[in-house]
Design a protein around this motif. Structure first.
Motif, PDB file in Angstrom:
ATOM      1  N   VAL A 159      -7.012  43.494  -0.427  1.00 29.72           N
ATOM      2  CA  VAL A 159      -6.257  43.780   0.789  1.00 29.72           C
ATOM      3  C   VAL A 159      -7.134  44.680   1.663  1.00 29.72           C
ATOM      4  CG1 VAL A 159      -4.225  44.906   1.750  1.00 29.72           C
ATOM      5  CG2 VAL A 159      -4.037  43.583  -0.347  1.00 29.72           C
ATOM      6  N   ARG A 160      -7.298  44.250   2.915  1.00 31.87           N
ATOM      7  CA  ARG A 160      -8.092  45.041   3.861  1.00 31.87           C
ATOM      8  C   ARG A 160      -7.202  45.382   5.055  1.00 31.87           C
ATOM      9  NH1 ARG A 160     -13.480  45.808   4.974  1.00 31.87           N
ATOM     10  NH2 ARG A 160     -13.991  46.179   7.150  1.00 31.87           N
ATOM     11  N   VAL A 161      -7.111  46.670   5.358  1.00 29.91           N
ATOM     12  CA  VAL A 161      -6.309  47.150   6.495  1.00 29.91           C
ATOM     13  C   VAL A 161      -7.251  47.844   7.472  1.00 29.91           C
ATOM     14  CG1 VAL A 161      -4.445  48.672   7.225  1.00 29.91           C
ATOM     15  CG2 VAL A 161      -4.252  47.416   5.082  1.00 29.91           C
ATOM     16  N   THR A 162      -7.167  47.433   8.736  1.00 27.32           N
ATOM     17  CA  THR A 162      -8.003  48.007   9.785  1.00 27.32           C
ATOM     18  C   THR A 162      -7.112  48.635  10.848  1.00 27.32           C
ATOM     19  OG1 THR A 162      -9.668  46.298   9.411  1.00 27.32           O
ATOM     20  CG2 THR A 162      -9.815  47.530  11.471  1.00 27.32           C
ATOM     21  N   VAL A 163      -7.405  49.878  11.202  1.00 34.18           N
ATOM     22  CA  VAL A 163      -6.663  50.599  12.241  1.00 34.18           C
ATOM     23  C   VAL A 163      -7.607  50.831  13.413  1.00 34.18           C
ATOM     24  CG1 VAL A 163      -5.476  52.750  12.822  1.00 34.18           C
ATOM     25  CG2 VAL A 163      -5.179  51.741  10.556  1.00 34.18           C
ATOM     26  N   THR A 164      -7.182  50.424  14.605  1.00 34.06           N
ATOM     27  CA  THR A 164      -7.954  50.670  15.821  1.00 34.06           C
ATOM     28  C   THR A 164      -7.060  51.379  16.834  1.00 34.06           C
ATOM     29  OG1 THR A 164      -7.356  48.505  16.707  1.00 34.06           O
ATOM     30  CG2 THR A 164      -9.442  48.661  15.534  1.00 34.06           C
ATOM     31  N   GLY A 165      -7.673  52.156  17.684  1.00 37.31           N
ATOM     32  CA  GLY A 165      -6.899  52.862  18.706  1.00 37.31           C
ATOM     33  C   GLY A 165      -7.780  53.758  19.551  1.00 37.31           C
ATOM     34  N   HIS A 166      -7.142  54.537  20.398  1.00 41.58           N
ATOM     35  CA  HIS A 166      -7.826  55.457  21.305  1.00 41.58           C
ATOM     36  C   HIS A 166      -7.531  56.898  20.897  1.00 41.58           C
ATOM     37  CE1 HIS A 166      -8.931  52.376  24.254  1.00 41.58           C
ATOM     38  NE2 HIS A 166      -7.804  51.813  23.895  1.00 41.58           N
ATOM     39  N   VAL A 167      -8.484  57.748  21.172  1.00 44.09           N
ATOM     40  CA  VAL A 167      -8.336  59.172  20.899  1.00 44.09           C
ATOM     41  C   VAL A 167      -7.802  59.851  22.157  1.00 44.09           C
ATOM     42  CG1 VAL A 167      -9.584  61.283  20.307  1.00 44.09           C
ATOM     43  CG2 VAL A 167     -10.235  59.118  19.270  1.00 44.09           C
ATOM     44  N   MET A 168      -6.839  60.751  21.992  1.00 41.10           N
ATOM     45  CA  MET A 168      -6.356  61.543  23.113  1.00 41.10           C
ATOM     46  C   MET A 168      -7.543  62.296  23.712  1.00 41.10           C
ATOM     47  SD  MET A 168      -3.586  64.624  23.062  1.00 41.10           S
ATOM     48  CE  MET A 168      -4.525  65.533  21.857  1.00 41.10           C
ATOM     49  N   SER A 169      -7.701  62.187  25.040  1.00 40.42           N
ATOM     50  CA  SER A 169      -8.872  62.769  25.665  1.00 40.42           C
ATOM     51  C   SER A 169      -8.486  63.617  26.870  1.00 40.42           C
ATOM     52  CB  SER A 169      -9.830  61.659  26.096  1.00 40.42           C
ATOM     53  OG  SER A 169     -10.960  62.198  26.711  1.00 40.42           O
ATOM     54  N   PHE A 170      -9.117  64.778  27.011  1.00 43.28           N
ATOM     55  CA  PHE A 170      -8.941  65.594  28.192  1.00 43.28           C
ATOM     56  C   PHE A 170     -10.253  65.735  28.946  1.00 43.28           C
ATOM     57  CE2 PHE A 170     -10.309  68.692  25.184  1.00 43.28           C
ATOM     58  CZ  PHE A 170      -9.497  68.502  24.096  1.00 43.28           C
ATOM     59  N   LEU A 171     -11.218  64.924  28.589  1.00 48.20           N
ATOM     60  CA  LEU A 171     -12.463  64.788  29.327  1.00 48.20           C
ATOM     61  C   LEU A 171     -12.543  63.337  29.789  1.00 48.20           C
ATOM     62  CD1 LEU A 171     -14.883  66.761  26.996  1.00 48.20           C
ATOM     63  CD2 LEU A 171     -14.002  67.489  29.189  1.00 48.20           C
ATOM     64  N   PRO A 172     -13.338  63.010  30.776  1.00 42.89           N
ATOM     65  CA  PRO A 172     -13.378  61.629  31.268  1.00 42.89           C
ATOM     66  C   PRO A 172     -14.140  60.684  30.339  1.00 42.89           C
ATOM     67  CG  PRO A 172     -14.901  62.980  32.506  1.00 42.89           C
ATOM     68  CD  PRO A 172     -14.147  63.905  31.595  1.00 42.89           C
ATOM     69  N   TRP A 173     -13.718  60.624  29.091  1.00 44.08           N
ATOM     70  CA  TRP A 173     -14.321  59.746  28.101  1.00 44.08           C
ATOM     71  C   TRP A 173     -13.258  58.800  27.582  1.00 44.08           C
ATOM     72  CZ3 TRP A 173     -16.633  64.201  24.737  1.00 44.08           C
ATOM     73  CH2 TRP A 173     -17.688  64.802  25.421  1.00 44.08           C
ATOM     74  N   ASP A 174     -13.659  57.597  27.238  1.00 45.12           N
ATOM     75  CA  ASP A 174     -12.765  56.654  26.582  1.00 45.12           C
ATOM     76  C   ASP A 174     -13.248  56.509  25.142  1.00 45.12           C
ATOM     77  OD1 ASP A 174     -10.816  54.776  26.080  1.00 45.12           O
ATOM     78  OD2 ASP A 174     -12.025  53.101  26.813  1.00 45.12           O
ATOM     79  N   LEU A 175     -12.680  57.301  24.263  1.00 44.46           N
ATOM     80  CA  LEU A 175     -13.114  57.304  22.867  1.00 44.46           C
ATOM     81  C   LEU A 175     -12.221  56.367  22.060  1.00 44.46           C
ATOM     82  CD1 LEU A 175     -13.621  61.137  22.450  1.00 44.46           C
ATOM     83  CD2 LEU A 175     -15.367  59.418  22.805  1.00 44.46           C
ATOM     84  N   ARG A 176     -12.832  55.386  21.441  1.00 48.25           N
ATOM     85  CA  ARG A 176     -12.098  54.433  20.598  1.00 48.25           C
ATOM     86  C   ARG A 176     -12.531  54.628  19.155  1.00 48.25           C
ATOM     87  NH1 ARG A 176     -12.825  49.106  24.386  1.00 48.25           N
ATOM     88  NH2 ARG A 176     -11.909  50.068  26.213  1.00 48.25           N
ATOM     89  N   ILE A 177     -11.590  54.378  18.266  1.00 47.29           N
ATOM     90  CA  ILE A 177     -11.912  54.472  16.844  1.00 47.29           C
ATOM     91  C   ILE A 177     -11.457  53.209  16.150  1.00 47.29           C
ATOM     92  CG2 ILE A 177     -11.878  56.967  16.647  1.00 47.29           C
ATOM     93  CD1 ILE A 177      -9.049  56.790  15.653  1.00 47.29           C
ATOM     94  N   GLN A 178     -12.143  52.886  15.074  1.00 44.91           N
ATOM     95  CA  GLN A 178     -11.773  51.762  14.219  1.00 44.91           C
ATOM     96  C   GLN A 178     -12.151  52.147  12.799  1.00 44.91           C
ATOM     97  OE1 GLN A 178     -13.473  47.996  15.273  1.00 44.91           O
ATOM     98  NE2 GLN A 178     -12.747  46.998  13.438  1.00 44.91           N
ATOM     99  N   ARG A 179     -11.151  52.211  11.949  1.00 46.07           N
ATOM    100  CA  ARG A 179     -11.372  52.586  10.556  1.00 46.07           C
ATOM    101  C   ARG A 179     -10.713  51.548   9.655  1.00 46.07           C
ATOM    102  NH1 ARG A 179     -14.523  54.928  12.875  1.00 46.07           N
ATOM    103  NH2 ARG A 179     -14.823  57.148  13.101  1.00 46.07           N
ATOM    104  N   SER A 180     -11.361  51.242   8.549  1.00 48.90           N
ATOM    105  CA  SER A 180     -10.851  50.238   7.613  1.00 48.90           C
ATOM    106  C   SER A 180     -10.824  50.796   6.205  1.00 48.90           C
ATOM    107  CB  SER A 180     -11.748  48.999   7.627  1.00 48.90           C
ATOM    108  OG  SER A 180     -11.760  48.414   8.892  1.00 48.90           O
ATOM    109  N   ALA A 181      -9.968  50.193   5.406  1.00 49.36           N
ATOM    110  CA  ALA A 181      -9.909  50.514   3.976  1.00 49.36           C
ATOM    111  C   ALA A 181      -9.581  49.231   3.224  1.00 49.36           C
ATOM    112  CB  ALA A 181      -8.862  51.578   3.694  1.00 49.36           C
TER     113      ALA A 181
END
Length: 137
Positions: free
Chosen positions: A107-129
């Motif tokens: 079983v592989r689960v992948t979580v993707t999303g955005h990080v709350m940001s207060f600087l003008p950056w679009d930080l995305r994350i993707q983590r799997s297990a």
């Protein structure tokens, strides 16, 4: 005994009272240094939030993989567990959970999303297990 103050003492008193040629220099130094310190502080704070969201996404993926790999688990149980954990923590914005890449024995689960940001950056994350499905032998 003389009531007159020594010359070096008078200079110190005048300097302490602000009677010198550097009047206002500390304000100027503050105006030059404060924006740099503020930007550095915000960057450090943003990195901390990024690592917090990254850890939360990885933990949700791991919990989802464990729930999906449990003995006689339903097909969507891993993704549901990951979504439940993410909604309780609420650190990853716009989180999506996927079980793409799972096979019969893993079983592989992948979580993707955005990080709350207060600087003008679009930080995305993707983590799997990934975890092995438990079987009764």
């Amino acid at each position: 005994m003389s009531t007159r103050m020594p010359r070096w003492w008078r200079r110190r008193v005048r300097a302490a009272c602000g009677r010198s040629g550097d009047a206002g220099i500390s304000t100027l130094e503050f105006l030059l240094i404060a924006p740099a310190l503020l930007i550095i502080s915000l960057i450090v704070l943003q990195l901390g939030v990024f690592f917090l969201a990254s850890t939360a996404a990885h933990t949700a993926a791991r919990k989802g993989a464990q729930a999906g790999a449990a003995y006689q688990a339903r097909p969507g149980e891993g993704a549901a567990r990951a979504k439940q954990w993410l909604s309780a923590v609420d650190v990853v914005r716009g989180a999506r959970v996927s079980t793409a890449g799972s096979s019969g024995g893993r079983v592989r689960v992948t979580v993707t999303g955005h990080v709350m940001s207060f600087l003008p950056w679009d930080l995305r994350i993707q983590r799997s297990a990934e975890d092995t499905v438990e079987v009764n032998r």
